[in-house]
Design a protein around this motif. Sequence first.
Motif, PDB file in Angstrom:
ATOM      1  N   ASN A   1       0.816  -1.222   0.000  1.00 23.59           N
ATOM      2  CA  ASN A   1       0.000   0.000   0.000  1.00 23.59           C
ATOM      3  C   ASN A   1       0.849   1.271   0.000  1.00 23.59           C
ATOM      4  OD1 ASN A   1      -2.423  -1.512   0.112  1.00 23.59           O
ATOM      5  ND2 ASN A   1      -2.155  -1.746   2.327  1.00 23.59           N
ATOM      6  N   GLY A   2       1.784   1.317  -0.936  1.00 26.31           N
ATOM      7  CA  GLY A   2       2.620   2.509  -1.027  1.00 26.31           C
ATOM      8  C   GLY A   2       3.467   2.744   0.198  1.00 26.31           C
ATOM      9  N   LYS A   3       3.941   1.656   0.830  1.00 25.40           N
ATOM     10  CA  LYS A   3       4.802   1.700   2.026  1.00 25.40           C
ATOM     11  C   LYS A   3       4.077   2.268   3.246  1.00 25.40           C
ATOM     12  CE  LYS A   3       8.946   2.206  -0.847  1.00 25.40           C
ATOM     13  NZ  LYS A   3      10.137   3.015  -1.177  1.00 25.40           N
ATOM     14  N   ARG A   4       2.748   2.186   3.245  1.00 29.13           N
ATOM     15  CA  ARG A   4       1.998   2.670   4.398  1.00 29.13           C
ATOM     16  C   ARG A   4       2.342   1.870   5.650  1.00 29.13           C
ATOM     17  NH1 ARG A   4      -4.293   2.811   3.574  1.00 29.13           N
ATOM     18  NH2 ARG A   4      -3.587   4.339   2.011  1.00 29.13           N
ATOM     19  N   ALA A   5       2.490   0.544   5.498  1.00 23.50           N
ATOM     20  CA  ALA A   5       2.826  -0.296   6.650  1.00 23.50           C
ATOM     21  C   ALA A   5       4.188   0.085   7.223  1.00 23.50           C
ATOM     22  CB  ALA A   5       2.814  -1.765   6.251  1.00 23.50           C
ATOM     23  N   LEU A   6       5.126   0.465   6.365  1.00 22.39           N
ATOM     24  CA  LEU A   6       6.431   0.919   6.846  1.00 22.39           C
ATOM     25  C   LEU A   6       6.273   2.139   7.738  1.00 22.39           C
ATOM     26  CD1 LEU A   6       9.592   0.964   6.743  1.00 22.39           C
ATOM     27  CD2 LEU A   6       9.351   2.493   4.791  1.00 22.39           C
TER      28      LEU A   6
ATOM     29  N   ASP B   1      15.114  -1.839  -2.845  1.00 21.65           N
ATOM     30  CA  ASP B   1      13.888  -2.083  -3.605  1.00 21.65           C
ATOM     31  C   ASP B   1      12.811  -2.588  -2.643  1.00 21.65           C
ATOM     32  OD1 ASP B   1      14.484  -4.754  -3.048  1.00 21.65           O
ATOM     33  OD2 ASP B   1      15.402  -5.080  -5.011  1.00 21.65           O
ATOM     34  N   ASP B   2      11.583  -2.727  -3.144  1.00 14.02           N
ATOM     35  CA  ASP B   2      10.473  -3.106  -2.279  1.00 14.02           C
ATOM     36  C   ASP B   2      10.675  -4.477  -1.643  1.00 14.02           C
ATOM     37  OD1 ASP B   2       9.258  -0.736  -2.812  1.00 14.02           O
ATOM     38  OD2 ASP B   2       7.625  -1.556  -4.036  1.00 14.02           O
ATOM     39  N   ALA B   3      11.297  -5.390  -2.352  1.00 18.88           N
ATOM     40  CA  ALA B   3      11.478  -6.738  -1.813  1.00 18.88           C
ATOM     41  C   ALA B   3      12.374  -6.749  -0.582  1.00 18.88           C
ATOM     42  CB  ALA B   3      12.063  -7.656  -2.882  1.00 18.88           C
ATOM     43  N   ASN B   4      13.283  -5.784  -0.485  1.00 18.68           N
ATOM     44  CA  ASN B   4      14.238  -5.747   0.630  1.00 18.68           C
ATOM     45  C   ASN B   4      14.017  -4.558   1.563  1.00 18.68           C
ATOM     46  OD1 ASN B   4      16.085  -8.039  -0.113  1.00 18.68           O
ATOM     47  ND2 ASN B   4      16.224  -6.826  -1.989  1.00 18.68           N
ATOM     48  N   LEU B   5      12.863  -3.908   1.478  1.00 16.24           N
ATOM     49  CA  LEU B   5      12.571  -2.755   2.319  1.00 16.24           C
ATOM     50  C   LEU B   5      12.615  -3.165   3.787  1.00 16.24           C
ATOM     51  CD1 LEU B   5      11.690   0.256   2.203  1.00 16.24           C
ATOM     52  CD2 LEU B   5       9.332  -0.569   2.358  1.00 16.24           C
ATOM     53  N   ARG B   6      13.281  -2.369   4.593  1.00 17.17           N
ATOM     54  CA  ARG B   6      13.483  -2.756   5.990  1.00 17.17           C
ATOM     55  C   ARG B   6      13.699  -1.534   6.870  1.00 17.17           C
ATOM     56  NH1 ARG B   6      18.044  -3.372   3.048  1.00 17.17           N
ATOM     57  NH2 ARG B   6      20.066  -2.754   3.940  1.00 17.17           N
ATOM     58  N   ILE B   7      13.578  -1.773   8.163  1.00 11.95           N
ATOM     59  CA  ILE B   7      13.905  -0.798   9.195  1.00 11.95           C
ATOM     60  C   ILE B   7      15.279  -1.133   9.755  1.00 11.95           C
ATOM     61  CG2 ILE B   7      13.378  -0.213  11.598  1.00 11.95           C
ATOM     62  CD1 ILE B   7      10.425  -0.338  10.867  1.00 11.95           C
ATOM     63  N   GLU B   8      16.116  -0.124   9.925  1.00 11.73           N
ATOM     64  CA  GLU B   8      17.379  -0.308  10.658  1.00 11.73           C
ATOM     65  C   GLU B   8      17.261   0.448  11.976  1.00 11.73           C
ATOM     66  OE1 GLU B   8      22.199   0.571  10.526  1.00 11.73           O
ATOM     67  OE2 GLU B   8      20.896   1.393   8.965  1.00 11.73           O
ATOM     68  N   HIS B   9      17.162  -0.280  13.062  1.00 10.45           N
ATOM     69  CA  HIS B   9      17.030   0.311  14.394  1.00 10.45           C
ATOM     70  C   HIS B   9      18.439   0.480  14.958  1.00 10.45           C
ATOM     71  CE1 HIS B   9      15.438   1.073  18.414  1.00 10.45           C
ATOM     72  NE2 HIS B   9      14.203   1.026  17.924  1.00 10.45           N
ATOM     73  N   ARG B  10      18.858   1.723  15.218  1.00  7.51           N
ATOM     74  CA  ARG B  10      20.255   2.022  15.511  1.00  7.51           C
ATOM     75  C   ARG B  10      20.491   2.496  16.945  1.00  7.51           C
ATOM     76  NH1 ARG B  10      23.559   2.994  11.305  1.00  7.51           N
ATOM     77  NH2 ARG B  10      24.603   4.722  12.388  1.00  7.51           N
ATOM     78  N   LEU B  11      19.509   2.396  17.821  1.00  2.63           N
ATOM     79  CA  LEU B  11      19.638   3.036  19.133  1.00  2.63           C
ATOM     80  C   LEU B  11      20.394   2.212  20.159  1.00  2.63           C
ATOM     81  CD1 LEU B  11      18.756   5.608  20.678  1.00  2.63           C
ATOM     82  CD2 LEU B  11      16.868   4.252  21.589  1.00  2.63           C
TER      83      LEU B  11
END
Length: 448
Positions: A283-288, A343-353
């Motif tokens: 959904n256009g990266k809404r979940a991200l 790309d969309d297949a590898n879209l991810r969050i990097e949590h750096r804290l």
Amino acid sequence: MTSSAVDLVSEVRAFREAHPDVGYVDLICLDIPGHFYGKRYPIAMLEKVAAGSLLKLPQNCVLLGTQGGVYPIGRYCFHDGDPDATRRLVPGTLKRVRWEKAPLGQMLITSDGTPTPIGFEPREVLARVLERFARRGMRPVVAFELEFYLFDAKLKNGLPAHARDPFCDDEDDQANMHIERLSRFSSVLHDMVETAREQGVDATVITAELGPGQFEINFGHCDDGLRAADWSALFCRSTRGVAMSHGYRASFMSKPWLDAPGSGMHVHVSLYDKAGHNVLAANGKRALRHAVAGCLALLPHCMPIFAPNHNAFRRYGAMVNAASRASWGFEDRDACIRIPESDDANLRIEHRLAGADANPYLVLAAILTGIEHGLDAGREPIAPLNEDRSSGIAFPGDMLGAVAAMREHPAVREGLGEDFVMVYCENKRQDHLDFMNEIGSREYRWFL
């Protein structure tokens, strides 16, 4: 025997055949501060455990403080008779240890998956979170990155000394991220990676980091969150052992030098559904965006996990790439939550804290709980740093404030477990008070 027991017995027998000189195996598990505890078993007895004989350790081993002390916590410790609790062997983790002088093996144990799991054991906390994602039809794919320092093996007046350059017998003087540093310290670094791989850890890229004698190790992306956290924990153990065998001291301390960058634990997380589609890209990266909003909302209430000790709070707002507020951004290393270009297949969050000395099971559990909270709430995040450099949410800057923020937050208590949050907060509160209960030389200089 059950099929899992048959597999474990086969694993033990194959190990004994491959390593006939190994007489003992360390059965190890991570406690709340991130230290391994356990027992050293004769390998002849290990096959019986694999076949189904009970393996028990005191339940309250999990509650040990940073220095190994036991604090009175709720109905545990001094109120429960210190009962034993059942543990099980973790399949696939029986490996040879080669940083010890005598032949030795080691194997992970856990209470998760037993009839009576310990609700505050870090691996069990993560297992429960992962089970919730599985029920949702979602599979996290996770990769850890760890920064650490090499110091001289011997402390000088109780203080760490910079790593000695083996080429010139002087302190490491290579420029930030200089590839030459990897060459100069290649002997110990390559031994660390190869030893980690022998432990089943998918260690990959090595980087010379900003601080003198500071390095970063990356691990492969793993679709088993427990195994990804296992890798991080096992790497810390093996790296310390290898470093000592080379005349160094490896440290994952968050901020060993005030005038040099701290060491962090960066965690990459993506989510996939049963069909293999990246949930965050839908959904256009809404979940991200929702996932980011959830992580930011819970971040101030999970600080005792991300910054597990007094020293870890020194890392925030200091030098470079160390946030002082909960923030996010695209390709922005000043943000707590970075969205790497992909790309969309590898879209991810990097949590750096998180600091490098944080407990990897709990860090991942807290991140996933934040993502889950965001997906459920469906809210938009604050502006990214790319749009507003002042964007961010304040988080506690000391342990007592952090514990107070964590203890009463309903989403954290629900996501990580009521009992765990009570136990963890009290453990950290008493650890901090114990740490502060000493008068140092500076205090006399200032106030005598």
